[in-house]
Design a protein around this motif. Structure first.
Motif, PDB file in Angstrom:
ATOM      1  N   ALA A  57      19.959  42.784  43.578  1.00 13.35           N
ATOM      2  CA  ALA A  57      20.715  41.768  44.310  1.00 13.35           C
ATOM      3  C   ALA A  57      21.929  41.323  43.497  1.00 13.35           C
ATOM      4  CB  ALA A  57      19.817  40.570  44.633  1.00 13.35           C
ATOM      5  N   ASP A  58      21.757  41.178  42.197  1.00 14.37           N
ATOM      6  CA  ASP A  58      22.865  40.803  41.318  1.00 14.37           C
ATOM      7  C   ASP A  58      23.931  41.901  41.301  1.00 14.37           C
ATOM      8  OD1 ASP A  58      24.156  39.096  39.372  1.00 14.37           O
ATOM      9  OD2 ASP A  58      23.526  40.556  37.862  1.00 14.37           O
ATOM     10  N   GLN A 103      27.879  41.645  42.593  1.00 14.75           N
ATOM     11  CA  GLN A 103      29.010  42.007  41.739  1.00 14.75           C
ATOM     12  C   GLN A 103      29.890  43.055  42.399  1.00 14.75           C
ATOM     13  OE1 GLN A 103      27.407  43.214  37.963  1.00 14.75           O
ATOM     14  NE2 GLN A 103      26.754  41.148  37.427  1.00 14.75           N
ATOM     15  N   ASP A 104      29.303  43.900  43.245  1.00 12.75           N
ATOM     16  CA  ASP A 104      30.065  44.953  43.920  1.00 12.75           C
ATOM     17  C   ASP A 104      30.837  44.451  45.132  1.00 12.75           C
ATOM     18  OD1 ASP A 104      29.169  46.759  42.073  1.00 12.75           O
ATOM     19  OD2 ASP A 104      27.624  47.630  43.368  1.00 12.75           O
ATOM     20  N   GLU A 105      30.488  43.252  45.635  1.00 15.71           N
ATOM     21  CA  GLU A 105      31.187  42.691  46.787  1.00 15.71           C
ATOM     22  C   GLU A 105      32.581  42.241  46.353  1.00 15.71           C
ATOM     23  OE1 GLU A 105      28.813  39.504  48.256  1.00 15.71           O
ATOM     24  OE2 GLU A 105      27.230  40.832  48.975  1.00 15.71           O
ATOM     25  N   PRO A 106      33.606  42.502  47.209  1.00 14.80           N
ATOM     26  CA  PRO A 106      34.944  42.029  46.858  1.00 14.80           C
ATOM     27  C   PRO A 106      35.007  40.498  46.956  1.00 14.80           C
ATOM     28  CG  PRO A 106      34.928  43.085  49.006  1.00 14.80           C
ATOM     29  CD  PRO A 106      33.566  43.237  48.425  1.00 14.80           C
ATOM     30  N   GLU A 135      37.231  36.857  47.433  1.00 18.93           N
ATOM     31  CA  GLU A 135      38.262  36.458  48.393  1.00 18.93           C
ATOM     32  C   GLU A 135      39.644  36.845  47.929  1.00 18.93           C
ATOM     33  OE1 GLU A 135      38.159  32.499  49.962  1.00 18.93           O
ATOM     34  OE2 GLU A 135      35.986  32.474  49.921  1.00 18.93           O
ATOM     35  N   THR A 136      39.914  36.747  46.633  1.00 18.43           N
ATOM     36  CA  THR A 136      41.245  37.085  46.121  1.00 18.43           C
ATOM     37  C   THR A 136      41.507  38.578  46.212  1.00 18.43           C
ATOM     38  OG1 THR A 136      40.380  37.186  43.870  1.00 18.43           O
ATOM     39  CG2 THR A 136      41.366  35.102  44.575  1.00 18.43           C
ATOM     40  N   GLU A 137      40.464  39.383  46.145  1.00 22.37           N
ATOM     41  CA  GLU A 137      40.642  40.830  46.246  1.00 22.37           C
ATOM     42  C   GLU A 137      40.908  41.278  47.670  1.00 22.37           C
ATOM     43  OE1 GLU A 137      37.164  42.580  44.581  1.00 22.37           O
ATOM     44  OE2 GLU A 137      37.704  42.091  42.524  1.00 22.37           O
ATOM     45  N   THR A 138      40.455  40.500  48.664  1.00 23.92           N
ATOM     46  CA  THR A 138      40.611  40.900  50.062  1.00 23.92           C
ATOM     47  C   THR A 138      41.918  40.411  50.644  1.00 23.92           C
ATOM     48  OG1 THR A 138      39.372  38.957  50.813  1.00 23.92           O
ATOM     49  CG2 THR A 138      38.138  41.033  50.466  1.00 23.92           C
ATOM     50  N   ASP A 139      42.617  39.497  50.005  1.00 17.09           N
ATOM     51  CA  ASP A 139      43.890  38.968  50.528  1.00 17.09           C
ATOM     52  C   ASP A 139      45.032  39.903  50.257  1.00 17.09           C
ATOM     53  OD1 ASP A 139      42.614  36.732  51.446  1.00 17.09           O
ATOM     54  OD2 ASP A 139      43.106  35.511  49.695  1.00 17.09           O
TER      55      ASP A 139
END
Length: 72
Positions: A58-59, A63-66, A68-72
């Protein structure tokens, strides 16, 4: 021809070789004074191996999820 049976010692040696080639063990110490909450949780968990692996996976997924700053 009769197939020879492995002795218990031979089976243990075979299993030990397989384990050495295919697995890794990790261990850690918990102190009664500072880690009692962890001790209590692990003692109440029937499958400690699956529980700890689930927490780690789960951790890793978090960590692999983008962010918010990476998706903008």
């Amino acid at each position: 021809m009769k197939k020879e049976r492995k002795t218990p010692e031979s089976k243990l040696l075979t299993n030990a070789r397989w384990d050495r080639a295919n697995s890794k063990n990790f261990g850690f110490k918990c102190l009664y004074k500072t880690d009692q909450d962890i001790i209590d949780k692990l003692e109440s968990t029937p499958n400690k191996n699956a529980y700890i692996k689930g927490l780690i996976r789960a951790d890793i997924a978090r960590q692999d999820e983008p962010t918010e700053t990476e998706t903008d």
